[in-house]
Write a protein that holds these residues in place. Structure first.
Motif, PDB file in Angstrom:
ATOM      1  N   UNK A  31       4.212  -2.131  -3.061  1.00  0.00           N
ATOM      2  CA  UNK A  31       3.620  -3.150  -2.194  1.00  0.00           C
ATOM      3  C   UNK A  31       3.345  -4.444  -2.943  1.00  0.00           C
ATOM      4  N   UNK A  32       3.589  -5.542  -2.239  1.00  0.00           N
ATOM      5  CA  UNK A  32       3.221  -6.844  -2.792  1.00  0.00           C
ATOM      6  C   UNK A  32       2.052  -7.443  -2.017  1.00  0.00           C
ATOM      7  N   UNK A  33       1.660  -6.764  -0.929  1.00  0.00           N
ATOM      8  CA  UNK A  33       0.511  -7.203  -0.143  1.00  0.00           C
ATOM      9  C   UNK A  33       0.212  -6.198   0.945  1.00  0.00           C
ATOM     10  N   UNK A  88      14.437  -6.790   7.782  1.00  0.00           N
ATOM     11  CA  UNK A  88      14.661  -7.279   6.426  1.00  0.00           C
ATOM     12  C   UNK A  88      14.102  -6.355   5.358  1.00  0.00           C
ATOM     13  N   UNK A  89      13.501  -5.247   5.783  1.00  0.00           N
ATOM     14  CA  UNK A  89      12.896  -4.258   4.882  1.00  0.00           C
ATOM     15  C   UNK A  89      11.847  -4.857   3.960  1.00  0.00           C
ATOM     16  N   UNK A  90      11.217  -5.942   4.410  1.00  0.00           N
ATOM     17  CA  UNK A  90      10.181  -6.563   3.587  1.00  0.00           C
ATOM     18  C   UNK A  90       8.776  -6.349   4.145  1.00  0.00           C
ATOM     19  N   UNK A  91       8.693  -5.613   5.272  1.00  0.00           N
ATOM     20  CA  UNK A  91       7.386  -5.343   5.864  1.00  0.00           C
ATOM     21  C   UNK A  91       7.419  -3.992   6.568  1.00  0.00           C
ATOM     22  N   UNK A  92       6.400  -3.186   6.311  1.00  0.00           N
ATOM     23  CA  UNK A  92       6.263  -1.904   6.978  1.00  0.00           C
ATOM     24  C   UNK A  92       4.881  -1.872   7.630  1.00  0.00           C
ATOM     25  N   UNK A  93       4.851  -1.477   8.897  1.00  0.00           N
ATOM     26  CA  UNK A  93       3.592  -1.377   9.634  1.00  0.00           C
ATOM     27  C   UNK A  93       3.473   0.032  10.164  1.00  0.00           C
ATOM     28  N   UNK A  94       2.300   0.621   9.959  1.00  0.00           N
ATOM     29  CA  UNK A  94       2.062   1.938  10.531  1.00  0.00           C
ATOM     30  C   UNK A  94       0.676   1.992  11.110  1.00  0.00           C
ATOM     31  N   UNK A 125      -4.375  -0.266  11.889  1.00  0.00           N
ATOM     32  CA  UNK A 125      -3.044  -0.766  11.592  1.00  0.00           C
ATOM     33  C   UNK A 125      -3.008  -1.015  10.089  1.00  0.00           C
ATOM     34  N   UNK A 126      -1.956  -0.558   9.460  1.00  0.00           N
ATOM     35  CA  UNK A 126      -1.753  -0.781   8.025  1.00  0.00           C
ATOM     36  C   UNK A 126      -0.419  -1.510   7.900  1.00  0.00           C
ATOM     37  N   UNK A 127      -0.461  -2.771   7.534  1.00  0.00           N
ATOM     38  CA  UNK A 127       0.763  -3.570   7.393  1.00  0.00           C
ATOM     39  C   UNK A 127       0.935  -3.904   5.915  1.00  0.00           C
ATOM     40  N   UNK A 128       2.095  -3.519   5.384  1.00  0.00           N
ATOM     41  CA  UNK A 128       2.389  -3.723   3.970  1.00  0.00           C
ATOM     42  C   UNK A 128       3.550  -4.685   3.805  1.00  0.00           C
ATOM     43  N   UNK A 129       3.432  -5.579   2.859  1.00  0.00           N
ATOM     44  CA  UNK A 129       4.553  -6.402   2.427  1.00  0.00           C
ATOM     45  C   UNK A 129       5.221  -5.646   1.288  1.00  0.00           C
ATOM     46  N   UNK A 130       6.540  -5.494   1.387  1.00  0.00           N
ATOM     47  CA  UNK A 130       7.285  -4.659   0.443  1.00  0.00           C
ATOM     48  C   UNK A 130       8.297  -5.459  -0.360  1.00  0.00           C
ATOM     49  N   UNK A 131       8.654  -4.905  -1.489  1.00  0.00           N
ATOM     50  CA  UNK A 131       9.838  -5.351  -2.210  1.00  0.00           C
ATOM     51  C   UNK A 131      11.008  -4.696  -1.474  1.00  0.00           C
ATOM     52  N   UNK A 132      11.875  -5.482  -0.812  1.00  0.00           N
ATOM     53  CA  UNK A 132      12.970  -4.879  -0.031  1.00  0.00           C
ATOM     54  C   UNK A 132      13.842  -3.922  -0.835  1.00  0.00           C
ATOM     55  N   UNK A 133      13.974  -4.155  -2.117  1.00  0.00           N
ATOM     56  CA  UNK A 133      14.798  -3.279  -2.951  1.00  0.00           C
ATOM     57  C   UNK A 133      14.190  -1.880  -3.079  1.00  0.00           C
ATOM     58  N   UNK A 134      12.877  -1.763  -2.855  1.00  0.00           N
ATOM     59  CA  UNK A 134      12.207  -0.470  -2.968  1.00  0.00           C
ATOM     60  C   UNK A 134      11.818   0.123  -1.611  1.00  0.00           C
ATOM     61  N   UNK A 135      12.189  -0.537  -0.521  1.00  0.00           N
ATOM     62  CA  UNK A 135      11.737  -0.134   0.809  1.00  0.00           C
ATOM     63  C   UNK A 135      12.150   1.288   1.168  1.00  0.00           C
ATOM     64  N   UNK A 136      13.392   1.640   0.979  1.00  0.00           N
ATOM     65  CA  UNK A 136      13.848   2.987   1.338  1.00  0.00           C
ATOM     66  C   UNK A 136      13.122   4.047   0.511  1.00  0.00           C
ATOM     67  N   UNK A 137      12.942   3.775  -0.767  1.00  0.00           N
ATOM     68  CA  UNK A 137      12.221   4.698  -1.641  1.00  0.00           C
ATOM     69  C   UNK A 137      10.766   4.819  -1.183  1.00  0.00           C
ATOM     70  N   UNK A 138      10.146   3.692  -0.795  1.00  0.00           N
ATOM     71  CA  UNK A 138       8.763   3.732  -0.328  1.00  0.00           C
ATOM     72  C   UNK A 138       8.633   4.530   0.960  1.00  0.00           C
ATOM     73  N   UNK A 139       9.551   4.350   1.900  1.00  0.00           N
ATOM     74  CA  UNK A 139       9.503   5.101   3.162  1.00  0.00           C
ATOM     75  C   UNK A 139       9.576   6.598   2.871  1.00  0.00           C
ATOM     76  N   UNK A 140      10.434   7.001   1.967  1.00  0.00           N
ATOM     77  CA  UNK A 140      10.538   8.407   1.588  1.00  0.00           C
ATOM     78  C   UNK A 140       9.225   8.895   0.959  1.00  0.00           C
TER      79      UNK A 140
END
Length: 113
Positions: A101-103, A60-66, A20-35
Motif C-alpha cells: 500500500x502507498x495510502x 488500473x490496478x492502483x486502487x482496491x476498495x473493500x 469501507x477500506x480503500x487502498x492505493x496500491x503499487x500496480x505492479x504488486x496488485x495481483x500479489x496483494x489481492x492473493x
C-alpha cells in the motif's frame, strides 16, 4: 440528486457496522496483494467475526476498495478492529509482507441500497 431509500431492516435484526477500506496500491504488486488479502488476511478476519461484503479493484490496478462488516455498533466494531490490529496472528501474517500500500482511507459507511 435524490437520496436512495434505505433498505428496510427487520425490527429484530441485530445492528451491523460496515467500514469501507480503500487502498492505493503499487500496480505492479496488485495481483500479489489481492492473493495475500484473499488467502491470508480475509480468512483470519472472518474467524474473528468480520464479514467481507465485497472487494473492488480499479482497472488500473492502483486502487482496491473493500467493505467489511461486523455485527454490533461502531464502538463494538472498533474494539474488534483494535483486537485484530494488536493480535499476534495479524503480526505473523504481515511479517515479511511487502509494502503493498502507498495510502489508505478507512471510514464507516451506511448502506442505502
Amino acid at each position: 440528486m435524490a437520496a436512495l431509500p434505505e433498505t428496510p431492516r427487520p425490527a429484530d435484526a441485530p445492528e451491523r457496522t460496515t467500514f469501507m477500506r480503500r487502498y492505493t496500491l503499487d500496480p505492479a504488486l496488485a495481483d500479489e496483494f489481492v492473493s495475500f488479502l484473499t488467502k491470508r488476511v480475509i480468512p483470519a478476519r472472518e474467524e474473528r467475526g468480520f464479514t467481507v461484503e465485497s472487494i473492488w479493484l480499479s482497472d488500473g490496478k492502483d486502487e482496491l476498495t473493500w467493505f467489511v462488516s461486523r455485527f454490533g455498533d461502531r464502538e463494538e466494531f472498533a474494539e474488534a478492529e483494535r483486537a485484530w490490529e494488536d493480535s499476534p496472528e495479524r503480526a505473523e501474517i504481515f511479517t515479511d509482507a511487502p509494502a503493498y500500500l502507498t495510502g489508505k482511507d478507512l471510514r464507516a459507511v451506511t448502506r442505502l441500497r
